[in-house]
Design a protein around this motif. Structure first.
Motif, PDB file in Angstrom:
ATOM      1  N   UNK A  91       0.701  -1.304  -0.015  1.00  0.00           N
ATOM      2  CA  UNK A  91      -0.127  -0.248   0.550  1.00  0.00           C
ATOM      3  C   UNK A  91       0.652   1.470  -0.149  1.00  0.00           C
ATOM      4  N   UNK A  92       0.342   2.384  -0.932  1.00  0.00           N
ATOM      5  CA  UNK A  92       0.660   3.558  -0.566  1.00  0.00           C
ATOM      6  C   UNK A  92       0.932   4.463   0.035  1.00  0.00           C
ATOM      7  N   UNK A  93       0.998   5.231   1.330  1.00  0.00           N
ATOM      8  CA  UNK A  93       1.137   5.241   2.458  1.00  0.00           C
ATOM      9  C   UNK A  93       1.249   6.941   1.899  1.00  0.00           C
ATOM     10  N   UNK A  94       1.894   6.868   1.140  1.00  0.00           N
ATOM     11  CA  UNK A  94       2.927   8.892   1.528  1.00  0.00           C
ATOM     12  C   UNK A  94       2.498   9.433  -0.183  1.00  0.00           C
ATOM     13  N   UNK A  95       2.482  10.836  -0.290  1.00  0.00           N
ATOM     14  CA  UNK A  95       1.969  11.601  -1.953  1.00  0.00           C
ATOM     15  C   UNK A  95       2.906  11.104  -2.829  1.00  0.00           C
ATOM     16  N   UNK A  96       2.384  10.436  -4.263  1.00  0.00           N
ATOM     17  CA  UNK A  96       2.137  10.353  -5.082  1.00  0.00           C
ATOM     18  C   UNK A  96       1.818  10.876  -6.111  1.00  0.00           C
ATOM     19  N   UNK A 115      14.807   9.165   0.951  1.00  0.00           N
ATOM     20  CA  UNK A 115      15.557   9.182   2.274  1.00  0.00           C
ATOM     21  C   UNK A 115      14.240   9.277   3.361  1.00  0.00           C
ATOM     22  N   UNK A 116      13.462   9.930   2.756  1.00  0.00           N
ATOM     23  CA  UNK A 116      12.483  10.463   3.798  1.00  0.00           C
ATOM     24  C   UNK A 116      11.756   9.469   4.110  1.00  0.00           C
ATOM     25  N   UNK A 117      11.215   8.289   3.010  1.00  0.00           N
ATOM     26  CA  UNK A 117      10.359   7.370   2.754  1.00  0.00           C
ATOM     27  C   UNK A 117      10.678   6.378   3.424  1.00  0.00           C
TER      28      UNK A 117
END
Lengths: 553, 80
Positions: A91-96, A115-117
């Motif tokens: 699952x993608x949890x952050x902004x794309x 790095x953040x992801x």
């Protein structure tokens, strides 16, 4: 030790002979010989009146190898996770980007986002922890847990009480809720309310601001001062007013973001010199004067040097006497940002200018903030009256930003009066002395234990090097389990291989609190294997020769 | 007593390994993957060493013996 400072009217006298008198009688060489007072100049012929010891020890080579190994493994797993996210296995949890934007230039593929992801998210629970009390020497923390590995948090409702605070910039301990101390603040709050609803140039200048500015000018020993509502904005909005196109800014490598932003906004040419390195600065100055502006070879309109009093990530103190002598020789201007050093260093808390025994006339623009040592918010710029009058009309902050609100101004007034001694007690001076004692004790004990500590021996900011990314998370979590709150810093605020834990010593820390923290650090240092120092002092000072000087890298 | 301190020491070493290779930060399935890969590589290296090293050492021994001349004919017969 004899009482070195004669405090009259909250001031150290600035006459040169008296200055030599006061400082010399207070500063003894370590082997007990006192320097005699000479009439025409400094007795040992150098610019520094007391020893300037800074440590920047390098860790053994295997530490660097392991750090890179850790980052390598993290990167490989980062690529694996990104691959799984791209192919829908996870699952993608952050902004794309949206489906329709897939053919556009990618937004989230650079290293910072990677790095953040993949690395920051794994240890994100150590930052942005919400507290629910005043950030004094101890605070209360809201407990939060995560069910999906730090992507989301939820509060359990429990509050962890009395966590020892080693992270707040509370150097003199003025972040307090004692009713007696805040009496005047309450009165002013009831008189003025909280909002100003205007800028300085419209209807936002109150008598409180005038009183505060006069007090700040008196505190620092300059002609005039101006206060602003926000410390960051003081730098970023006022440097563009002072320099412009055709000017040269010489800025230290490790300057704070507010200075960098202000320098970039001004449109002047920026050149960077190595951190606290006078040879590098002198070379840049000479090149600037010899070669002038890049293509036209005209002389620079203005050359300004931007430095900070204490650098908050390194704990190092600026080499002010040498920089002032350079600036006088090459006729440049000096902008000193004393955000962390005002109130925290100096015999009576007046910053690095007093710490080195210099006169505030040597520095052209003195800037500082009230956030750190005075328990309030906001910043000031002080200097000659012409400078401050110019800023009152030309600064972006004065024209467009809301001014400081009255209860905050009153808090600064009462804190500053306390430090100067104008409230009739010696509490302020006691706080400054207590901070000095706490700093020296804490640093000495950490050196003895064998940790690698950066910075000057007199700076209350103590960075403890951790190096490996795995240890950042482990350190912060285990310290919280022992009821101690610390701030850990990694990339991008520090170089990628030098992550650290930063302690801020406060005057309101008691000896017991510091001992608790030191014992916890001892245990944790052994468990996590953090004691990399090869120069650890033994606990028997007689066996250890005291004239060793640490060479900085 | 020695067994307990030995166990503690081994646990500490394991913790150090976890911290250094960032497997402390990984989710359980990632850890499984990582350890499986590492242990597989380790077993492969050890097996290769077990098969090839004695042959290499005996070959090298013979070579050096030949290099230092044929003086000690009698002692050569030690190696087949």
């Amino acid at each position: 030790m004899a009482n070195p400072s004669a405090v009259c009217n909250g001031h150290l006298h600035h006459h040169h002979q008296k200055q030599n008198n006061l400082l010399k009688s207070g500063i003894y060489k370590k082997n007990g010989i006192t320097k005699g007072i000479k009439k025409n100049g400094i007795s040992n012929g150098t610019l520094y009146k007391k020893k300037f010891v800074e440590h920047f020890e390098q860790a053994p080579m295997y530490v660097a190898v392991f750090t890179f190994l850790g980052f390598g493994v993290g990167t490989i797993f980062g690529y694996l996770r990104d691959f799984m996210r791209a192919w829908g296995l996870e699952k993608r949890n952050i902004a794309t980007e949206r489906e329709q934007q897939k053919d556009f230039v990618p937004l989230y593929q650079d290293f910072e986002n990677f790095y953040t992801r993949n690395l920051y998210m794994r240890i994100r629970d150590n930052w942005n922890r919400p507290i629910c009390s005043v950030p004094g020497p101890q605070f209360d923390l809201m407990e939060r847990v995560t069910d999906d590995y730090n992507w989301t948090f939820r509060f359990t409702g429990r509050i962890i009480k009395n966590v020892i605070n080693m992270g707040s910039y509370n150097y003199l301990g003025f972040a307090e809720t004692d009713v007696n101390a805040l009496k005047t603040v309450t009165i002013e709050l009831q008189k003025y309310g909280t909002g100003i609803c205007s800028t300085r140039q419209e209807m936002g200048t109150l008598d409180k601001h005038v009183e505060l500015e006069k007090l700040v000018a008196k505190f620092l020993g300059v002609e005039d001062a101006m206060v602003f509502g926000m410390g960051f904005a003081t730098n970023s909005m006022n440097i563009p007013a002072l320099v412009g196109k055709g000017c040269l800014i010489l800025s230290d490598e490790l300057n704070h973001t507010s200075l960098v932003l202000g320098a970039r906004l001004s449109g002047a040419t920026i050149r960077i010199f190595k951190h606290n390195n006078i040879q590098s600065l002198e070379k840049l100055l000479r090149d600037a004067i010899i070669y002038g502006q890049p293509r036209s070879r005209r002389a620079w309109r203005k050359i300004i040097i931007l430095v900070e009093g204490i650098y908050s990530m390194e704990g190092s103190i600026v080499r002010l006497p040498e920089i002032v002598s350079l600036k006088k020789k090459y006729k440049a201007y000096l902008y000193l940002d004393e955000a962390h050093s005002i109130g925290a260093v100096g015999a009576t808390g007046r910053g690095v200018v007093e710490y080195f025994g210099m006169s505030p006339d040597d520095v052209d623009v003195l800037m500082g903030t009230f956030t750190k040592s005075f328990g309030a918010a906001g910043g000031y710029i002080a200097g000659k009256k012409d400078l401050v009058d110019y800023l009152r009309t030309h600064s972006h902050s004065a024209v467009y930003a809301t001014s400081m609100c009255p209860p905050v101004a009153e808090q600064i007034i009462r804190a500053m009066k306390c430090v100067m001694g104008l409230d009739g007690t010696t509490q302020g001076l006691q706080r400054v002395r207590q901070l000095g004692k706490n700093t020296r004790y804490f640093r000495r004990r950490l050196h003895e234990m064998g940790f690698i500590i950066y910075g000057n021996d007199d700076s209350p900011v103590v960075p403890l090097l951790l190096y490996m990314p795995g240890k950042i998370g482990a350190f912060a979590r285990r310290m919280l389990e022992k009821n101690i709150g610390v701030v850990v810093v990694g990339f991008p605020a520090t170089p990628i291989t030098e992550s650290r834990a930063r302690f801020c010593v406060s005057a309101s820390h008691t000896r017991e609190m510091l001992d608790t923290v030191l014992n916890a650090l001892d245990e944790l240092g052994d468990f996590l294997h953090l004691k990399y120092s090869r120069y650890s002092k033994s606990s028997h000072p007689e066996l250890y020769e005291e004239t060793r000087l640490e060479l900085e890298d | 007593m020695d067994l307990k301190s030995m166990k503690n020491y081994l646990y500490w070493l394991y913790c150090q390994f976890e911290l250094i290779t960032c497997s402390y930060l990984m989710e359980p399935w990632e850890k499984l993957l990582f350890y499986t890969f590492n242990i597989t590589m380790l077993i492969t290296v050890l097996y290769t060493a077990y098969i090839f090293v004695p042959v290499h050492i005996s070959t090298a021994f013979q070579f050096f013996l030949h290099l230092f001349g044929n003086q000690h004919e009698k002692t050569v017969s030690v190696v087949k």
